[in-house]
Design a protein around this motif. Structure first.
Motif, PDB file in Angstrom:
ATOM      1  N   GLN A  50      40.078  -8.215 -14.628  1.00  0.00           N
ATOM      2  CA  GLN A  50      40.492  -9.758 -14.641  1.00  0.00           C
ATOM      3  C   GLN A  50      40.481 -10.413 -15.401  1.00  0.00           C
ATOM      4  O   GLN A  50      39.139 -11.141 -15.216  1.00  0.00           O
ATOM      5  N   PHE A  55      44.570 -19.690 -14.807  1.00  0.00           N
ATOM      6  CA  PHE A  55      43.265 -20.733 -15.077  1.00  0.00           C
ATOM      7  C   PHE A  55      42.973 -21.281 -16.671  1.00  0.00           C
ATOM      8  O   PHE A  55      43.051 -22.366 -16.705  1.00  0.00           O
ATOM      9  N   SER A  58      45.959 -23.238 -16.877  1.00  0.00           N
ATOM     10  CA  SER A  58      46.106 -24.933 -16.518  1.00  0.00           C
ATOM     11  C   SER A  58      44.656 -25.503 -17.441  1.00  0.00           C
ATOM     12  O   SER A  58      44.461 -27.262 -17.583  1.00  0.00           O
ATOM     13  N   ILE A  62      44.920 -29.542 -19.034  1.00  0.00           N
ATOM     14  CA  ILE A  62      44.497 -30.197 -18.372  1.00  0.00           C
ATOM     15  C   ILE A  62      43.829 -31.225 -19.765  1.00  0.00           C
ATOM     16  O   ILE A  62      43.953 -32.563 -20.003  1.00  0.00           O
TER      17      ILE A  62
ATOM     18  N   THR B  26      34.896 -10.000 -12.076  1.00  0.00           N
ATOM     19  CA  THR B  26      35.307  -8.847 -12.356  1.00  0.00           C
ATOM     20  C   THR B  26      33.567  -8.327 -11.602  1.00  0.00           C
ATOM     21  O   THR B  26      33.353  -7.959 -10.976  1.00  0.00           O
ATOM     22  N   ARG B  96      44.753 -10.335  -8.143  1.00  0.00           N
ATOM     23  CA  ARG B  96      46.046 -11.768  -7.974  1.00  0.00           C
ATOM     24  C   ARG B  96      46.710 -10.433  -6.431  1.00  0.00           C
ATOM     25  O   ARG B  96      47.019 -10.653  -5.239  1.00  0.00           O
ATOM     26  N   PRO B 327      42.792 -27.123 -10.039  1.00  0.00           N
ATOM     27  CA  PRO B 327      42.403 -27.123 -10.895  1.00  0.00           C
ATOM     28  C   PRO B 327      40.995 -27.537 -12.052  1.00  0.00           C
ATOM     29  O   PRO B 327      40.599 -27.234 -12.265  1.00  0.00           O
ATOM     30  N   ILE B 328      40.958 -28.659 -11.424  1.00  0.00           N
ATOM     31  CA  ILE B 328      40.932 -29.396 -11.525  1.00  0.00           C
ATOM     32  C   ILE B 328      38.546 -29.235 -11.287  1.00  0.00           C
ATOM     33  O   ILE B 328      38.195 -29.225 -11.470  1.00  0.00           O
ATOM     34  N   ASN B 330      38.446 -26.213  -9.772  1.00  0.00           N
ATOM     35  CA  ASN B 330      38.357 -24.908  -9.735  1.00  0.00           C
ATOM     36  C   ASN B 330      36.575 -25.202 -10.756  1.00  0.00           C
ATOM     37  O   ASN B 330      35.964 -24.672 -10.988  1.00  0.00           O
ATOM     38  N   LEU B 331      37.534 -26.001 -12.588  1.00  0.00           N
ATOM     39  CA  LEU B 331      36.187 -25.658 -13.665  1.00  0.00           C
ATOM     40  C   LEU B 331      35.006 -26.584 -12.943  1.00  0.00           C
ATOM     41  O   LEU B 331      33.611 -26.755 -13.581  1.00  0.00           O
ATOM     42  N   ARG B 334      32.942 -24.458 -10.942  1.00  0.00           N
ATOM     43  CA  ARG B 334      32.323 -23.389 -11.791  1.00  0.00           C
ATOM     44  C   ARG B 334      31.329 -24.002 -12.956  1.00  0.00           C
ATOM     45  O   ARG B 334      29.831 -23.541 -12.705  1.00  0.00           O
TER      46      ARG B 334
END
Lengths: 235, 433
Positions: A50, A55, A58, A62, B26, B96, B327-328, B330-331, B334
Motif C-alpha cells: 500500500q 498522504f 496532502s 501543505i 505494509t 483501507r 495530516p500535519i 501524521n507527518l 512519522r
C-alpha cells in the motif's frame, strides 16, 4: 523426535530441515513425515503493498499552501491587496494542479490528470495577462501555443497507453508531431506579427523530422532490423 | 445472557495508540497476535458463537478507525465480527477496506484460536484478557464451567468505564518529564522476504528450566532472555561483517499496570531499551547480562516510568499540536518516530510473562503463543509468553536469514534449556499455497 545435529534443538515431525540452519533432518528411526500436520497452515493471506497516495497528496498540498499563504499575507499586509503575490500563488496553484490530482484521484485517467494541468497553465497565463492589463498576446499567441502541443502530447500518450502504437512507431509519432508542431508555431507567430502566413524556416526543421520518422516507421516494420538494433544496443 | 452494549459511540485514541495509525506501513503493520493452541481441533461455528458472546463485553474493541480533522478516533462498528481461517503469513496490515471494519481479527487453525490486534486498540495484556475471555466462552459452549476472574472477564457482566480509560492521562503526574537521549542503534541487515511472506520460528521451552537458568544467573526470566538475545546480536554485529560499532539495543515493552491500580484493557505499556556500546570494548555474556539486569532494575520503577510517561503525554496537551490538522500531525509523528523510535533499537523482545489459566481452561489449552508484527527497519522481533508450564518464544521476521534466531536458540540449548522448534517456513520446499 529428531534433533538438529547443528543447533541441538528438537524439531517438529513436519520439519524436513532445521528451520534455524537448514540442515536436513536424517533420522532413520523417525524419517521426515510429509503427511504430518504442519504447525502453521499453508494458505497465504494476499497482501498488496500500500502506498498512501492521499498522504502524499496532502503533504504536497501543505508544502505548497504554506508559502502561498505566507506570500499572500505579507503582500496583503503591505499593499492592502494582492499584487506580486498573485504570481507566486498562481504558480503554486499551477504546480499543485500538475501533481496532486495524480495522488488524489481514485481512478487515474490520462484526461483526469492532464486536462486540469493544461487548464491550470492557461489560467495562470490569463492571470499574468490580466494582472499586466494586456490581453493582446493571450488569445493569438498563448492559447494556440499551449493548446497545440498539449493536444499532440495528449494524442501520443493516449495512443501509447492504448497500445495503438508501440516500439519504433512511438519515436516516429513523436517526430511527426514535432515537425508539424514547428510549422504550426511558425504560422501562429507570423499571423501574430501580421506578415504573410506561409511556412519558411520551419520546413527545414520539419523535413528532417519527417525523414527520421520515415526511417523509424521502416524499422518498426522490419523485425530483423529491430532484432539487430536490440542485439547491438541493448543496455 | 450478554452484557448490555455501551451507549458510547466513539472513543479517543489513548496516548500510546495515537502514533500507530500514523506509522503503519505494509512492512510495519503495528499488529500483534496472541494465540491459544487447544488440545482438540477448533470448531469454527462455536468459536463464532463465542465471539458473538465476548465482543459486547469489550465495547472498546468493537470499533473501527476513523479520521477526524485533528485526531484519529475509534467509532463503534455495528458490522458482524466474523472468524477467519488461519494463514501462513498472519499479521496482515490493515488496508483501507479492512479499516472500515473491526481493528482485530479472530482466526482459527487446526487447533489454534488466534486474535490479531491493531496496536491502536490495546496492548499485549489487553489482548490476553480478550483471548482468555474468548477461549473461556468457547469452552463454556462445549460444556466446560466458565472460569471468570484472574484476567478472564465474565461475558454476562456489563463493561465498566475503568476498563476503557486512558490510563496514561490519569496517572501522569508531570513532576518531571524524561526523554532518554539515545543514539542510533545497530541495525540488522539481510535479504528481505517478499511482502506476502513472514518468517515465524517458534521455540518452546519448559518454564521450570528457563526459571532455573535465570536463577542461576540471579536475574529474572525477561532479563535472561533479553541478555541472551542482546549478546547474540552483539556477536552477529562483531562477526557478521557489519563494520560498525553502533550500540546494540533491544526494546523491551513494560506492562505498567503493576505499578498503578488500573483495570484498563486499552494500551498501558512503556518501553525500556537496554543495550551495550561495542565501541567501549568487548563484552562477555555475563557482562551483558549484568548490564541488562542493572539497567532494567534502574528503569523499571514507578517514578522513572512516570517521568517517561509524562514525556509521551506532554505533547498531547500542547495547544499548538492539538490544533494542528491531522495530516500535519501524521507527518510530525512519522518524523519523530523515524528519529527517535525504531532507529534507537536493534530489535524487540516483548515478554508478556506468565498468563494464568484456571485449571478448567488449562486442561483444554496446550499452550499460549504471542507474536509481534514485522517492523519497517528492524527485520526480526521476538515475543515471549508463558502458560501451562511452557515458555513460548516466537520470532517473526521479514528477513530470509535466520542468524539471530539460530544464535539465540543455540545459546539457550548451551545454557541447558531444551528447545523444541516449529516454523512456518515451508516456502523453501513446497511453498505456500
Amino acid at each position: 523426535m529428531s534433533y538438529c545435529v547443528h543447533c541441538g534443538v528438537e524439531l517438529d515431525r513436519s520439519e524436513k530441515r532445521c528451520p534455524l540452519c537448514q540442515t536436513e533432518v536424517i533420522d532413520p528411526r523417525e524419517p521426515f513425515d510429509e503427511q504430518a500436520v504442519r504447525p502453521y497452515p499453508r494458505r497465504l493471506d494476499p497482501i498488496t503493498r500500500q502506498i498512501n497516495r492521499r498522504f502524499v497528496g496532502s503533504l504536497i498540498t501543505i508544502v505548497l499552501a504554506f508559502p502561498a499563504l505566507l506570500c499572500g499575507a505579507i503582500d496583503f499586509s503591505q499593499a492592502g491587496r494582492l499584487t506580486w503575490s498573485a504570481y507566486v500563488v498562481g504558480a503554486l496553484v499551477l504546480v499543485w494542479s500538475w501533481t496532486v490530482p495524480y495522488f488524489l484521484l481514485r481512478r487515474r485517467t490520462l484526461s483526469g490528470v492532464f486536462i486540469p494541468g493544461v487548464l491550470a497553465l492557461l489560467s495562470y497565463l490569463f492571470l499574468i495577462a490580466w494582472l499586466q492589463q494586456d490581453l493582446s498576446w493571450y488569445l493569438p499567441l498563448a492559447l494556440p501555443l499551449i493548446l497545440m502541443p498539449s493536444a499532440l502530447i495528449f494524442l501520443i500518450v493516449y495512443l501509447v497507453i492504448r497500445r495503438l502504437i508501440r516500439g519504433f512507431a512511438i519515436p516516429a509519432a513523436i517526430l511527426i508531431a514535432a515537425g508539424l508542431l514547428i510549422v504550426a508555431i511558425e504560422l501562429v507567430l507570423k499571423h501574430h506579427a501580421g506578415g504573410p502566413v506561409s511556412p519558411t524556416w520551419s520546413l527545414y526543421a520539419m523535413i528532417p523530422c519527417l525523414a527520421l520518422a520515415t526511417v523509424c516507421l521502416a524499422i518498426a516494420r522490419r523485425q530483423a532490423i529491430l532484432d539487430e538494433i536490440k542485439r547491438r544496443l541493448h543496455l | 445472557m450478554t452484557a448490555q452494549p455501551s451507549a458510547r459511540t466513539w472513543y479517543r485514541l489513548d496516548n500510546a495508540a495515537k502514533i500507530y495509525p500514523a506509522i503503519m506501513r505494509t512492512r510495519h503493520t503495528t499488529v500483534f497476535r496472541l494465540a491459544a493452541l487447544m488440545r482438540a481441533p477448533v470448531n469454527p461455528d462455536q468459536l463464532q458463537q463465542a465471539l458473538d458472546l465476548t465482543l459486547p463485553r469489550f465495547p472498546q474493541f468493537a470499533v473501527r478507525l476513523r479520521k477526524g480533522i485533528f485526531w484519529y478516533y475509534l467509532e463503534t462498528c455495528h458490522k458482524p465480527a466474523l472468524v477467519e481461517e488461519d494463514v501462513n503469513n498472519p499479521l496482515r496490515p490493515w488496508s483501507r477496506a479492512d479499516a472500515r471494519s473491526y481493528l482485530f481479527r479472530v482466526r482459527y487453525g487446526d487447533r489454534r484460536i488466534a486474535v490479531e490486534f491493531f496496536h491502536a486498540l490495546t496492548d499485549g495484556y489487553g489482548a490476553s484478557v480478550f483471548l482468555r475471555t474468548l477461549v473461556a466462552a468457547y469452552l463454556s459452549l462445549q460444556g466446560v464451567a466458565y472460569p471468570a476472574g484472574d484476567g478472564i472477564l465474565d461475558v454476562r457482566d456489563a463493561p465498566t468505564e475503568a476498563e476503557r480509560e486512558d490510563a496514561y492521562r490519569r496517572f501522569s503526574n508531570f513532576k518531571v518529564i524524561l526523554r532518554p537521549r539515545e543514539s542510533r542503534a545497530f541495525r540488522l541487515q539481510g535479504t528481505l522476504l517478499p511482502v506476502q511472506q513472514l518468517s515465524i520460528i517458534c521455540g518452546i521451552c519448559p518454564a521450570d528450566q528457563v526459571s532455573a537458568a535465570a536463577r542461576r544467573f540471579k536475574v529474572s526470566v525477561t532479563e535472561l532472555l533479553v541478555g541472551v538475545y542482546l549478546y547474540q546480536l552483539y556477536q552477529i554485529q562483531q562477526q557478521g561483517g557489519y563494520h560498525t560499532e553502533r550500540p546494540v539495543r533491544v526494546s523491551v515493552p513494560i506492562n505498567v499496570r503493576r505499578f498503578y491500580p488500573s483495570q484498563t484493557v486499552r494500551n498501558f505499556a512503556l518501553y525500556a531499551n537496554p543495550g551495550i556500546e561495542p565501541a567501549y570494548g568487548s563484552y562477555s555474556f555475563e557482562e551483558v547480562l549484568g548490564l541488562v539486569h542493572h539497567f532494567m532494575r534502574y528503569t523499571i520503577n514507578e517514578k522513572y516510568l512516570n517521568a517517561m510517561m509524562c514525556a509521551n503525554v506532554a505533547p498531547e496537551k500542547s495547544l499548538l499540536l492539538r490544533i494542528s490538522p491531522l495530516p500535519i500531525k501524521n507527518l510530525a509523528m512519522r518524523l519523530v518516530y523515524t528519529w527517535t523510535g525504531e532507529s534507537r533499537f536493534t530489535s524487540t523482545v516483548s515478554n508478556l510473562g506468565v498468563v494464568n489459566l484456571p485449571p478448567e481452561m488449562a486442561a483444554h489449552v496446550e499452550r499460549m503463543e504471542f507474536m509481534l508484527g514485522p517492523s519497517r527497519y528492524n527485520p526480526v522481533n521476538c515475543a515471549v509468553i508463558a502458560a501451562n508450564s511452557q515458555v513460548v518464544i516466537q520470532f517473526s521476521a521479514t528477513m530470509e536469514e535466520t542468524d539471530p534466531q539460530r544464535a539465540f536458540f543455540r545459546h539457550l540449548v548451551r545454557l541447558g534449556i531444551p528447545v523444541r522448534v516449529e516454523s512456518n517456513r515451508d516456502w523453501d520446499g513446497s511453498g505456500g499455497e
